[in-house]
Design a protein around this motif. Sequence first.
Motif, PDB file in Angstrom:
ATOM      1  N   PHE A  53       0.832  -1.199   0.000  1.00  0.00           N
ATOM      2  CA  PHE A  53       0.000   0.000   0.000  1.00  0.00           C
ATOM      3  C   PHE A  53       0.870   1.254   0.000  1.00  0.00           C
ATOM      4  O   PHE A  53       1.948   1.274   0.577  1.00  0.00           O
ATOM      5  CB  PHE A  53      -0.919  -0.015   1.222  1.00  0.00           C
ATOM      6  CG  PHE A  53      -1.845  -1.196   1.229  1.00  0.00           C
ATOM      7  CD1 PHE A  53      -3.103  -1.102   0.655  1.00  0.00           C
ATOM      8  CD2 PHE A  53      -1.444  -2.411   1.758  1.00  0.00           C
ATOM      9  CE1 PHE A  53      -3.951  -2.198   0.610  1.00  0.00           C
ATOM     10  CE2 PHE A  53      -2.291  -3.516   1.724  1.00  0.00           C
ATOM     11  CZ  PHE A  53      -3.548  -3.406   1.157  1.00  0.00           C
ATOM     12  N   ASP A  54       0.351   2.328  -0.615  1.00  0.00           N
ATOM     13  CA  ASP A  54       1.081   3.586  -0.641  1.00  0.00           C
ATOM     14  C   ASP A  54       0.809   4.381   0.637  1.00  0.00           C
ATOM     15  O   ASP A  54       0.116   3.903   1.538  1.00  0.00           O
ATOM     16  CB  ASP A  54       0.765   4.384  -1.911  1.00  0.00           C
ATOM     17  CG  ASP A  54      -0.682   4.858  -1.999  1.00  0.00           C
ATOM     18  OD1 ASP A  54      -1.402   4.872  -0.975  1.00  0.00           O
ATOM     19  OD2 ASP A  54      -1.101   5.224  -3.110  1.00  0.00           O
ATOM     20  N   THR A  55       1.325   5.601   0.704  1.00  0.00           N
ATOM     21  CA  THR A  55       1.187   6.409   1.917  1.00  0.00           C
ATOM     22  C   THR A  55      -0.257   6.848   2.177  1.00  0.00           C
ATOM     23  O   THR A  55      -0.582   7.262   3.281  1.00  0.00           O
ATOM     24  CB  THR A  55       2.093   7.662   1.848  1.00  0.00           C
ATOM     25  OG1 THR A  55       1.789   8.380   0.653  1.00  0.00           O
ATOM     26  CG2 THR A  55       3.555   7.264   1.844  1.00  0.00           C
ATOM     27  N   ASP A  56      -1.132   6.757   1.162  1.00  0.00           N
ATOM     28  CA  ASP A  56      -2.554   7.062   1.340  1.00  0.00           C
ATOM     29  C   ASP A  56      -3.374   5.806   1.610  1.00  0.00           C
ATOM     30  O   ASP A  56      -4.598   5.828   1.524  1.00  0.00           O
ATOM     31  CB  ASP A  56      -3.113   7.764   0.099  1.00  0.00           C
ATOM     32  CG  ASP A  56      -2.511   9.148  -0.102  1.00  0.00           C
ATOM     33  OD1 ASP A  56      -2.251   9.832   0.911  1.00  0.00           O
ATOM     34  OD2 ASP A  56      -2.296   9.529  -1.267  1.00  0.00           O
ATOM     35  N   ALA A  57      -2.690   4.685   1.893  1.00  0.00           N
ATOM     36  CA  ALA A  57      -3.316   3.387   2.184  1.00  0.00           C
ATOM     37  C   ALA A  57      -4.078   2.823   0.984  1.00  0.00           C
ATOM     38  O   ALA A  57      -5.017   2.062   1.138  1.00  0.00           O
ATOM     39  CB  ALA A  57      -4.216   3.473   3.412  1.00  0.00           C
ATOM     40  N   ARG A  58      -3.654   3.186  -0.208  1.00  0.00           N
ATOM     41  CA  ARG A  58      -4.241   2.619  -1.425  1.00  0.00           C
ATOM     42  C   ARG A  58      -3.350   1.500  -1.932  1.00  0.00           C
ATOM     43  O   ARG A  58      -2.122   1.585  -1.851  1.00  0.00           O
ATOM     44  CB  ARG A  58      -4.390   3.697  -2.500  1.00  0.00           C
ATOM     45  CG  ARG A  58      -5.449   4.707  -2.135  1.00  0.00           C
ATOM     46  CD  ARG A  58      -5.761   5.607  -3.326  1.00  0.00           C
ATOM     47  NE  ARG A  58      -6.856   6.483  -3.008  1.00  0.00           N
ATOM     48  CZ  ARG A  58      -6.715   7.751  -2.624  1.00  0.00           C
ATOM     49  NH1 ARG A  58      -5.528   8.299  -2.547  1.00  0.00           N
ATOM     50  NH2 ARG A  58      -7.779   8.476  -2.346  1.00  0.00           N
ATOM     51  N   LEU A  59      -3.967   0.473  -2.484  1.00  0.00           N
ATOM     52  CA  LEU A  59      -3.210  -0.643  -3.036  1.00  0.00           C
ATOM     53  C   LEU A  59      -2.309  -0.143  -4.162  1.00  0.00           C
ATOM     54  O   LEU A  59      -2.779   0.475  -5.117  1.00  0.00           O
ATOM     55  CB  LEU A  59      -4.170  -1.717  -3.553  1.00  0.00           C
ATOM     56  CG  LEU A  59      -3.541  -3.005  -4.053  1.00  0.00           C
ATOM     57  CD1 LEU A  59      -2.757  -3.709  -2.947  1.00  0.00           C
ATOM     58  CD2 LEU A  59      -4.625  -3.924  -4.605  1.00  0.00           C
ATOM     59  N   ALA A  60      -1.006  -0.392  -4.042  1.00  0.00           N
ATOM     60  CA  ALA A  60      -0.038   0.095  -5.025  1.00  0.00           C
ATOM     61  C   ALA A  60       0.595  -1.038  -5.827  1.00  0.00           C
ATOM     62  O   ALA A  60       0.935  -0.857  -6.982  1.00  0.00           O
ATOM     63  CB  ALA A  60       1.059   0.902  -4.325  1.00  0.00           C
ATOM     64  N   TRP A  61       0.755  -2.214  -5.190  1.00  0.00           N
ATOM     65  CA  TRP A  61       1.402  -3.334  -5.871  1.00  0.00           C
ATOM     66  C   TRP A  61       1.045  -4.635  -5.159  1.00  0.00           C
ATOM     67  O   TRP A  61       0.507  -4.628  -4.053  1.00  0.00           O
ATOM     68  CB  TRP A  61       2.916  -3.142  -5.928  1.00  0.00           C
ATOM     69  CG  TRP A  61       3.553  -2.937  -4.582  1.00  0.00           C
ATOM     70  CD1 TRP A  61       3.799  -1.752  -3.958  1.00  0.00           C
ATOM     71  CD2 TRP A  61       3.990  -3.951  -3.684  1.00  0.00           C
ATOM     72  NE1 TRP A  61       4.360  -1.956  -2.725  1.00  0.00           N
ATOM     73  CE2 TRP A  61       4.500  -3.316  -2.536  1.00  0.00           C
ATOM     74  CE3 TRP A  61       4.016  -5.337  -3.726  1.00  0.00           C
ATOM     75  CZ2 TRP A  61       5.019  -4.010  -1.449  1.00  0.00           C
ATOM     76  CZ3 TRP A  61       4.534  -6.038  -2.642  1.00  0.00           C
ATOM     77  CH2 TRP A  61       5.040  -5.372  -1.521  1.00  0.00           C
ATOM     78  N   ALA A  62       1.346  -5.728  -5.807  1.00  0.00           N
ATOM     79  CA  ALA A  62       1.150  -7.060  -5.219  1.00  0.00           C
ATOM     80  C   ALA A  62       2.178  -8.005  -5.825  1.00  0.00           C
ATOM     81  O   ALA A  62       2.591  -7.825  -6.976  1.00  0.00           O
ATOM     82  CB  ALA A  62      -0.259  -7.566  -5.492  1.00  0.00           C
ATOM     83  N   THR A  63       2.597  -8.992  -5.057  1.00  0.00           N
ATOM     84  CA  THR A  63       3.500 -10.015  -5.571  1.00  0.00           C
ATOM     85  C   THR A  63       3.014 -11.383  -5.139  1.00  0.00           C
ATOM     86  O   THR A  63       2.422 -11.540  -4.059  1.00  0.00           O
ATOM     87  CB  THR A  63       4.957  -9.839  -5.082  1.00  0.00           C
ATOM     88  OG1 THR A  63       4.985  -9.940  -3.661  1.00  0.00           O
ATOM     89  CG2 THR A  63       5.533  -8.517  -5.518  1.00  0.00           C
ATOM     90  N   ASN A  64       3.253 -12.373  -5.989  1.00  0.00           N
ATOM     91  CA  ASN A  64       2.966 -13.759  -5.643  1.00  0.00           C
ATOM     92  C   ASN A  64       3.741 -14.665  -6.588  1.00  0.00           C
ATOM     93  O   ASN A  64       4.501 -14.201  -7.426  1.00  0.00           O
ATOM     94  CB  ASN A  64       1.455 -14.052  -5.644  1.00  0.00           C
ATOM     95  CG  ASN A  64       0.772 -13.764  -6.953  1.00  0.00           C
ATOM     96  OD1 ASN A  64       1.387 -13.778  -8.020  1.00  0.00           O
ATOM     97  ND2 ASN A  64      -0.513 -13.482  -6.898  1.00  0.00           N
ATOM     98  N   ARG A  65       3.537 -15.961  -6.431  1.00  0.00           N
ATOM     99  CA  ARG A  65       4.183 -16.964  -7.286  1.00  0.00           C
ATOM    100  C   ARG A  65       3.085 -17.834  -7.866  1.00  0.00           C
ATOM    101  O   ARG A  65       2.209 -18.295  -7.131  1.00  0.00           O
ATOM    102  CB  ARG A  65       5.170 -17.788  -6.481  1.00  0.00           C
ATOM    103  CG  ARG A  65       6.217 -16.886  -5.800  1.00  0.00           C
ATOM    104  CD  ARG A  65       7.276 -17.668  -5.120  1.00  0.00           C
ATOM    105  NE  ARG A  65       8.222 -18.037  -6.181  1.00  0.00           N
ATOM    106  CZ  ARG A  65       8.973 -19.124  -6.157  1.00  0.00           C
ATOM    107  NH1 ARG A  65       8.904 -19.943  -5.141  1.00  0.00           N
ATOM    108  NH2 ARG A  65       9.799 -19.386  -7.142  1.00  0.00           N
ATOM    109  N   ILE A  66       3.158 -18.054  -9.178  1.00  0.00           N
ATOM    110  CA  ILE A  66       2.120 -18.829  -9.850  1.00  0.00           C
ATOM    111  C   ILE A  66       2.757 -19.835 -10.806  1.00  0.00           C
ATOM    112  O   ILE A  66       3.918 -19.696 -11.174  1.00  0.00           O
ATOM    113  CB  ILE A  66       1.143 -17.917 -10.619  1.00  0.00           C
ATOM    114  CG1 ILE A  66       1.841 -17.176 -11.754  1.00  0.00           C
ATOM    115  CG2 ILE A  66       0.452 -16.941  -9.678  1.00  0.00           C
ATOM    116  CD1 ILE A  66       0.901 -16.461 -12.693  1.00  0.00           C
ATOM    117  N   PRO A  67       1.967 -20.843 -11.214  1.00  0.00           N
ATOM    118  CA  PRO A  67       2.503 -21.797 -12.201  1.00  0.00           C
ATOM    119  C   PRO A  67       2.783 -21.093 -13.533  1.00  0.00           C
ATOM    120  O   PRO A  67       2.009 -20.239 -13.960  1.00  0.00           O
ATOM    121  CB  PRO A  67       1.370 -22.812 -12.378  1.00  0.00           C
ATOM    122  CG  PRO A  67       0.426 -22.592 -11.243  1.00  0.00           C
ATOM    123  CD  PRO A  67       0.605 -21.180 -10.787  1.00  0.00           C
TER     124      PRO A  67
END
Length: 117
Positions: A53-67
């Motif tokens: 999340f950014d400084t305004d608590a908004r979703l900024a990025w995500a990471t995961n692992r997938i096939p």
Amino acid sequence: MAAMLAHERAQYAIYGLMRLVSLQDKDASWAPGFLPDRLIARHPLAPETILGFDTDARLAWATNRIPAVNGSAIVDQRFEFSGEMENGGVRWPQRLTIAEGGEPYFDLRLKSFAVQS
């Protein structure tokens, strides 16, 4: 074909996690990340995902692992969210990009956004 389906399902699951409400589902859970601006999301229909999340608590990025799309391996995936659109009290990123294994994979830019009930 089965490997491609597994890849697409794991990738598509981000849309549920972006809403955060799916973390209230039975068998879903979340925990604070290792830094205060992160959340570790676990949902039975999605790979474990770190949401940032950014400084305004908004979703900024995500990471995961997938096939991988060919089923030969597991790949690291990073989503970046930017811009904002709002309708019906719902805010949504205007742009979503995906990198797989550090390489550009997908770029989506919305021209409009409407909430339907």
